[in-house]
Enzyme design. Structure first.
Site, PDB file in Angstrom:
ATOM      1  N   GLU A  58       7.348   2.337  13.417  1.00 34.98           N
ATOM      2  CA  GLU A  58       7.765   2.275  14.809  1.00 34.98           C
ATOM      3  C   GLU A  58       9.224   2.150  14.826  1.00 34.98           C
ATOM      4  O   GLU A  58      10.009   2.909  15.306  1.00 34.98           O
ATOM      5  CB  GLU A  58       7.064   1.155  15.472  1.00 34.98           C
ATOM      6  CG  GLU A  58       5.577   1.357  15.499  1.00 34.98           C
ATOM      7  CD  GLU A  58       5.061   0.675  14.308  1.00 34.98           C
ATOM      8  OE1 GLU A  58       5.536   0.762  13.122  1.00 34.98           O
ATOM      9  OE2 GLU A  58       4.122  -0.247  14.415  1.00 34.98           O
ATOM     10  N   CYS A  84       2.837  -4.094  14.126  1.00 39.48           N
ATOM     11  CA  CYS A  84       2.931  -5.504  13.750  1.00 39.48           C
ATOM     12  C   CYS A  84       3.503  -6.392  14.649  1.00 39.48           C
ATOM     13  O   CYS A  84       4.426  -6.089  15.427  1.00 39.48           O
ATOM     14  CB  CYS A  84       3.357  -5.660  12.305  1.00 39.48           C
ATOM     15  SG  CYS A  84       5.257  -5.327  12.345  1.00 39.48           S
ATOM     16  N   CYS A  93       7.627  -5.079  14.962  1.00 41.51           N
ATOM     17  CA  CYS A  93       7.425  -3.909  15.802  1.00 41.51           C
ATOM     18  C   CYS A  93       7.274  -3.986  17.079  1.00 41.51           C
ATOM     19  O   CYS A  93       7.779  -3.391  17.725  1.00 41.51           O
ATOM     20  CB  CYS A  93       6.650  -2.788  15.197  1.00 41.51           C
ATOM     21  SG  CYS A  93       7.269  -2.386  13.287  1.00 41.51           S
ATOM     22  N   ALA A 175     -19.580  12.891 -21.854  1.00 44.65           N
ATOM     23  CA  ALA A 175     -18.913  13.489 -23.170  1.00 44.65           C
ATOM     24  C   ALA A 175     -19.958  13.855 -24.352  1.00 44.65           C
ATOM     25  O   ALA A 175     -21.069  13.359 -24.092  1.00 44.65           O
ATOM     26  CB  ALA A 175     -17.727  12.639 -23.702  1.00 44.65           C
ATOM     27  N   ALA A 177     -21.621  13.017 -28.196  1.00 44.85           N
ATOM     28  CA  ALA A 177     -21.647  11.658 -28.864  1.00 44.85           C
ATOM     29  C   ALA A 177     -20.525  11.297 -29.501  1.00 44.85           C
ATOM     30  O   ALA A 177     -20.140  10.230 -29.399  1.00 44.85           O
ATOM     31  CB  ALA A 177     -22.750  11.814 -29.694  1.00 44.85           C
ATOM     32  N   SER A 181     -14.850  15.927 -24.821  1.00 45.42           N
ATOM     33  CA  SER A 181     -15.499  16.150 -23.191  1.00 45.42           C
ATOM     34  C   SER A 181     -14.745  17.360 -22.708  1.00 45.42           C
ATOM     35  O   SER A 181     -14.622  17.530 -21.546  1.00 45.42           O
ATOM     36  CB  SER A 181     -15.141  14.875 -22.408  1.00 45.42           C
ATOM     37  OG  SER A 181     -13.554  14.860 -22.630  1.00 45.42           O
ATOM     38  N   THR A 209     -13.756   2.583 -23.302  1.00 41.72           N
ATOM     39  CA  THR A 209     -13.149   3.901 -22.639  1.00 41.72           C
ATOM     40  C   THR A 209     -11.798   3.709 -23.404  1.00 41.72           C
ATOM     41  O   THR A 209     -11.367   4.668 -24.300  1.00 41.72           O
ATOM     42  CB  THR A 209     -12.928   3.832 -21.067  1.00 41.72           C
ATOM     43  OG1 THR A 209     -14.245   3.956 -20.620  1.00 41.72           O
ATOM     44  CG2 THR A 209     -12.133   5.206 -21.194  1.00 41.72           C
ATOM     45  N   LEU A 217      -3.744   6.350 -18.417  1.00 43.47           N
ATOM     46  CA  LEU A 217      -4.206   6.086 -17.043  1.00 43.47           C
ATOM     47  C   LEU A 217      -2.943   5.886 -16.116  1.00 43.47           C
ATOM     48  O   LEU A 217      -3.217   5.384 -15.185  1.00 43.47           O
ATOM     49  CB  LEU A 217      -4.876   4.898 -16.828  1.00 43.47           C
ATOM     50  CG  LEU A 217      -6.295   4.828 -17.660  1.00 43.47           C
ATOM     51  CD1 LEU A 217      -7.102   3.279 -17.633  1.00 43.47           C
ATOM     52  CD2 LEU A 217      -7.126   5.819 -16.902  1.00 43.47           C
ATOM     53  N   SER A 235     -13.717  -8.266 -22.074  1.00 41.75           N
ATOM     54  CA  SER A 235     -14.219  -9.526 -22.081  1.00 41.75           C
ATOM     55  C   SER A 235     -13.884 -10.460 -23.260  1.00 41.75           C
ATOM     56  O   SER A 235     -13.630 -11.473 -23.408  1.00 41.75           O
ATOM     57  CB  SER A 235     -15.470  -9.743 -21.851  1.00 41.75           C
ATOM     58  OG  SER A 235     -16.233  -8.689 -22.677  1.00 41.75           O
TER      59      SER A 235
HETATM   60  C1  AOF Z   1       3.237  -1.522  11.379  1.00 45.25           C
HETATM   61  N1  AOF Z   1       4.082  -0.209  10.966  1.00 45.25           N
HETATM   62  O1  AOF Z   1       4.832   0.982   9.471  1.00 45.25           O
HETATM   63  C2  AOF Z   1       3.601  -0.927   8.748  1.00 45.25           C
HETATM   64  C3  AOF Z   1       2.715  -2.050   9.236  1.00 45.25           C
HETATM   65  O2  AOF Z   1       6.117  -7.244   4.998  1.00 45.25           O
HETATM   66  P1  AOF Z   1       6.155  -6.281   6.340  1.00 45.25           P
HETATM   67  O3  AOF Z   1       7.164  -6.735   7.192  1.00 45.25           O
HETATM   68  O4  AOF Z   1       6.311  -4.956   5.800  1.00 45.25           O
HETATM   69  O5  AOF Z   1       4.794  -6.336   6.972  1.00 45.25           O
HETATM   70  C4  AOF Z   1       3.668  -5.694   6.347  1.00 45.25           C
HETATM   71  C5  AOF Z   1       2.682  -5.838   7.177  1.00 45.25           C
HETATM   72  O6  AOF Z   1       2.836  -5.212   8.346  1.00 45.25           O
HETATM   73  C6  AOF Z   1       1.311  -5.041   6.872  1.00 45.25           C
HETATM   74  O7  AOF Z   1       0.271  -5.771   6.254  1.00 45.25           O
HETATM   75  C7  AOF Z   1       0.654  -4.441   8.113  1.00 45.25           C
HETATM   76  O8  AOF Z   1      -0.081  -5.763   8.748  1.00 45.25           O
HETATM   77  C8  AOF Z   1       1.850  -4.302   8.816  1.00 45.25           C
HETATM   78  N2  AOF Z   1       2.218  -2.827   8.491  1.00 45.25           N
HETATM   79  N3  AOF Z   1       2.750  -2.356  10.510  1.00 45.25           N
HETATM   80  O9  AOF Z   1       3.297  -1.533  12.667  1.00 45.25           O
HETATM   81  C9  AOF Z   1       4.188  -0.089   9.699  1.00 45.25           C
HETATM   82  N4  AOF Z   1       3.557  -0.721   7.421  1.00 45.25           N
HETATM   83 ZN    ZN Z   2       5.793  -3.256  12.069  1.00 46.23          ZN
END
Ligand code: AOF
Ligand code: ZN
Length: 385
Positions: A58, A84, A93, A175, A177, A181, A209, A217, A235
């Site tokens: 945003e 957020c 935001c 795979a 034995a 693979s 593995t 990986l 473990s």
């Molecule tokens: C949004 N827009 O593009 C994202 C959101 O640590 P910050 O400030 O980056 O916040 C991370 C949190 O914000 C994330 O866990 C989620 O709840 C929200 N992410 N929110 O509106 C975004 N990336």
């Molecule tokens: Zn945000």
């Protein structure tokens, strides 16, 4: 909840999901978020979240408007996730949106982050902004859910979304034995598997593995600047420090031995000591610990024992099975070993999620545990209406 939702809304929200997909390989642990601003039916700004610490979607779209000498007053804002409302690494935001005075904000789903959930939608409504959420039955909702399935799982279920990736022959062998693979995967399935790796926050494997194949990986064949964490379940600490999995310090060892012993041998790796009653790694505890570390999606690329243990523990949400049209016979290595049920009715079962043809008569089949999504959907539905 206001659910006024015009057909064209779905199309614009779908574009917000497309934008969010740009961050598929890079936003972890943050969600993938895209934002589009529309005025008089036309897009006037777009944004997406690239990585933790950088602007949210945003904020990026609003900044783009500002740069062009425009504003969002009276406009409509489409986002695939509730904005957020907290001060994290970036400012809230929702405050920027309230200040921008749009007429409407349309979101695909709530943000399950407890610091955020529901708050922003309330704040927007209080500020006189019309708020709409998609129907959980709509195609765009399902796309948005798939995109952030791990982020939703981590917050709502307190465990990452766990996917088993298995490449096997028609008779379920991974795979011969001696570990050979060849022919089980081809270029198409390998590329697809690297895309799965790239979107994962972590790749889980086991000591069997690593001793057999010595895999790196890491993500290759796909453009990404972030490598997932590699988790080795060992473990008894049988690994050797010169194995490829230890090529950098982006490794976590899950063990039943003491942290001190593990650190002595692998000083650069993170260690979790999580023994169960049999002095093996307790995978349920491991999943909880990974959620606490901000791990959204885990792909297990392991052998028959770990695959079987994860299945027996009821932790497998998804199986991505690449099937090669060959037969390796009874000395081949099994894809998983787990206890048999006492009757067919008690057999663990999965639902078909997707199936696709790959070159060389191979198939990609995606199965899901029937209950894997139910908690997530329940959580979202409770926030409708
Ligand atoms: C949004 N827009 O593009 C994202 C959101 O640590 P910050 O400030 O980056 O916040 C991370 C949190 O914000 C994330 O866990 C989620 O709840 C929200 N992410 N929110 O509106 C975004 N990336
Ligand atoms: Zn945000």
């Amino acid at each position: 909840m206001t659910t006024i939702f015009a057909p064209s809304d779905e199309q614009f929200l779908s574009r917000a999901v497309d934008l969010a997909e740009n961050g598929l390989f890079s936003t972890s642990p943050n969600p993938h978020v895209g934002c589009l601003i529309r005025r008089n039916g036309r897009t006037i700004a777009e944004g997406w979240h690239k990585r933790t610490g950088l602007a949210h979607a945003e904020a990026m779209a609003l900044q783009q408007l500002q740069k062009n000498g425009k504003n969002a007053a009276g406009a409509e804002v489409f986002i695939n996730l509730e904005p957020c409302s907290h001060h994290g690494l970036t400012p809230p935001c929702v405050s920027a949106l309230v200040a921008a005075k749009p007429a409407r904000v349309i979101v695909a789903m709530p943000d399950p982050n407890p610091q955020v959930t529901g708050k922003s939608l309330h704040i927007l409504r209080q500020a006189g902004v019309l708020v709409s959420m998609t129907s959980p039955k709509s195609a765009v909702f399902l796309r948005a859910l798939e995109l952030n399935i791990g982020f939703m799982s981590r917050h709502i279920r307190r465990r990452p979304w766990l996917r088993l990736k298995i490449a096997a022959t028609l008779d379920g062998k991974t795979a011969l034995a001696d570990g050979q693979s060849r022919w089980i995967s081809n270029e198409a399935s390998r590329l697809d598997a690297h895309r799965l790796r790239a979107r994962s926050c972590a790749i889980l494997t086991g000591i069997g593995t690593v001793l057999q194949d010595n895999p790196a990986l890491t993500v290759r064949h796909v453009a990404t600047f972030r490598q997932p964490l590699r988790i080795l379940a060992d473990s008894k600490l049988k690994a050797r420090a010169d194995m490829k999995i230890f090529a950098d310090n982006n490794v976590l060892i899950a063990t039943a031995q003491s942290e001190k012993d593990a650190k002595k041998r692998f000083p650069d790796a993170a260690v979790l000591t999580l023994p169960n009653n049999e002095k093996k790694v307790d995978f349920e505890l491991l999943m909880k610990a990974l959620a606490d570390k901000g791990i959204n999606e885990v792909t297990a690329e392991a052998g028959r024992k770990i695959n079987g243990a994860l299945l027996a523990a009821g932790l497998v949400d998804e199986i991505v099975l690449y099937v090669a049209a060959r037969v390796f016979g009874d000395t081949g290595l099994d894809m998983l070993v787990s206890p048999s049920p006492s009757s067919p009715a008690d057999a663990r079962h999965f639902e078909l999620h997707d199936v696709s043809r790959l070159p060389a008569d191979n198939l990609k089949i995606v199965y899901r545990a029937p209950a894997a999504l139910s908690e997530i959907l329940k959580y979202i539905k409770e926030r409708f209406d």
